[in-house]
Scaffold this motif. Structure first.
Motif, short mmCIF file in Angstrom:
data_model
loop_
_atom_site.label_atom_id
_atom_site.label_comp_id
_atom_site.label_asym_id
_atom_site.label_seq_id
_atom_site.Cartn_x
_atom_site.Cartn_y
_atom_site.Cartn_z
N GLN A 78 0.92 -1.31 -0.38
CA GLN A 78 -0.06 -0.26 0.30
C GLN A 78 1.24 1.39 -0.40
O GLN A 78 0.22 2.31 -0.75
CB GLN A 78 -0.76 -0.21 1.21
N GLY A 81 2.62 1.72 -3.49
CA GLY A 81 1.54 2.25 -4.38
C GLY A 81 0.93 3.95 -3.86
O GLY A 81 1.56 4.59 -5.06
N GLU A 82 1.17 4.74 -2.97
CA GLU A 82 0.95 5.79 -2.56
C GLU A 82 2.14 6.98 -2.69
O GLU A 82 1.92 7.89 -2.86
CB GLU A 82 0.42 6.10 -1.14
N GLY A 84 4.36 5.91 -5.71
CA GLY A 84 3.91 6.43 -5.93
C GLY A 84 3.09 7.03 -7.10
O GLY A 84 3.52 7.78 -8.05
N GLY A 85 1.64 7.10 -6.36
CA GLY A 85 1.10 8.53 -6.82
C GLY A 85 1.63 10.10 -6.34
O GLY A 85 1.23 10.30 -7.50
N LEU A 86 2.62 9.49 -5.35
CA LEU A 86 3.17 11.30 -5.30
C LEU A 86 4.07 11.31 -6.52
O LEU A 86 4.35 12.54 -6.60
CB LEU A 86 3.70 10.84 -4.05
N THR A 87 4.81 10.05 -6.37
CA THR A 87 5.34 10.60 -7.35
C THR A 87 4.82 11.38 -8.57
O THR A 87 5.68 11.89 -9.53
CB THR A 87 6.53 9.25 -8.33
N GLN A 88 3.63 10.72 -9.24
CA GLN A 88 3.01 10.56 -10.29
C GLN A 88 3.24 12.22 -10.56
O GLN A 88 2.97 13.01 -11.26
CB GLN A 88 1.92 9.65 -10.11
N GLN A 89 2.72 13.05 -8.97
CA GLN A 89 2.32 13.85 -8.72
C GLN A 89 2.90 14.99 -9.90
O GLN A 89 3.17 16.20 -10.05
CB GLN A 89 1.30 14.21 -8.02
N GLN A 92 3.88 15.44 -13.26
CA GLN A 92 3.04 16.22 -14.13
C GLN A 92 3.61 17.57 -13.89
O GLN A 92 3.57 18.24 -14.27
CB GLN A 92 1.81 16.27 -12.97
N ASP A 132 12.95 5.13 -2.88
CA ASP A 132 11.84 5.72 -3.57
C ASP A 132 11.52 7.35 -3.58
O ASP A 132 11.62 7.63 -3.63
CB ASP A 132 9.95 4.86 -3.44
N TRP A 157 4.10 17.91 0.64
CA TRP A 157 4.93 16.21 -0.59
C TRP A 157 5.74 15.46 0.83
O TRP A 157 5.71 14.47 0.57
CB TRP A 157 5.38 16.75 -1.76
#
Length: 251
Positions: A78, A81-82, A84-89, A92, A132, A157
């Protein structure tokens, strides 16, 4: 006649190190010692000691260790995965950088390199989560330095990523060794009754051994300690000894 040779093979070994570039990741590695008015925070070495204890207890047929390993594995997956979500932000935000501006990697000129001595896969997964986070923080700091984000977003962040690791360490810090086997549970002896009183009854599929972590070791059918799997409880920052809830808060 074929020649006969005495083959005395030792254990396999590899040299593994970890390089960290940010103070944020280094502080998570170290944790914090407890003192009056300040509660201790488990660091990576303490977390790794817990996972070594877990793996050994699991190899001895302790259903509570298997139960806790599943909770810790779920927490790790979990958290990654979270992260990874921060990294995607951040990715962007980085797209706003003009193509005419070429920005290289944000690396520390004097990173810290640490030797790793890990006996469990759950330990390695946490190391990957820390790397990460280290990479994520470098990119967030660079985004702030190049005016892509403000200080509030930067701090939010960075703190959000650190929370994922602190939450994982907080869960691990709650581990307590039950000291029972599935044979004890089947016999409902005194050890089993004491464990049930302390930690509750494990799910039936865990008691039966049909559901275990993908990283659970083979169960030894004797009392010998598997080679290279033992770990002293004294290595843990705050003695872990299972049955913690499935979710852990900040350490």
């Amino acid at each position: 006649m074929a020649d006969h040779y005495q083959l005395n093979l030792g254990s396999l070994r590899s040299s593994i190190t970890l390089t960290l570039h940010t103070h944020h990741a280094a502080r998570l590695w170290q944790g914090r010692s407890g003192r009056e008015g300040v509660h201790p925070i488990l660091g990576m070495p303490g977390y790794i000691s817990v996972t070594n204890l877990l793996k050994h207890a699991s190899s001895q047929g302790d259903p509570y260790a298997d139960w806790f390993m599943l909770q810790l594995e779920e927490k790790l997956l979990q958290a990654r995965g979270e992260m990874g979500g921060l990294t995607q932000q951040v990715s962007q935000v980085e797209r706003a950088m003009p193509t005419q501006v070429d920005v290289g990697d944000n690396l520390n000129i004097h990173p810290v390199t640490l030797p790793l001595f890990i006996g469990s896969q759950l330990g390695f997964l946490a190391i990957y989560l820390l790397t990460d986070y280290d990479s994520f923080v470098r990119r967030v700091l660079l985004a702030h330095h190049t005016a892509l984000i403000g200080r509030v977003d930067m701090e939010t962040w960075i703190d959000g990523g650190a929370h994922l690791l602190r939450s994982l360490f907080g869960l691990a810090q709650r581990y307590r060794v039950a000291g029972v086997s599935r044979d004890d549970m089947a016999a409902n002896n005194a050890r089993a009754r004491e464990a049930i009183d302390k930690f509750g009854m494990p799910p039936q599929d865990i008691l039966q051994g049909t559901r275990r972590s993908q990283f659970a070791p083979p169960i030894a059918h004797n009392n010998a300690t598997p080679e290279n799997e033992s770990s002293s409880a004294s290595e843990v920052d705050e003695q872990p000894t299972p049955g913690a809830a499935a979710d852990g808060g900040d350490a």
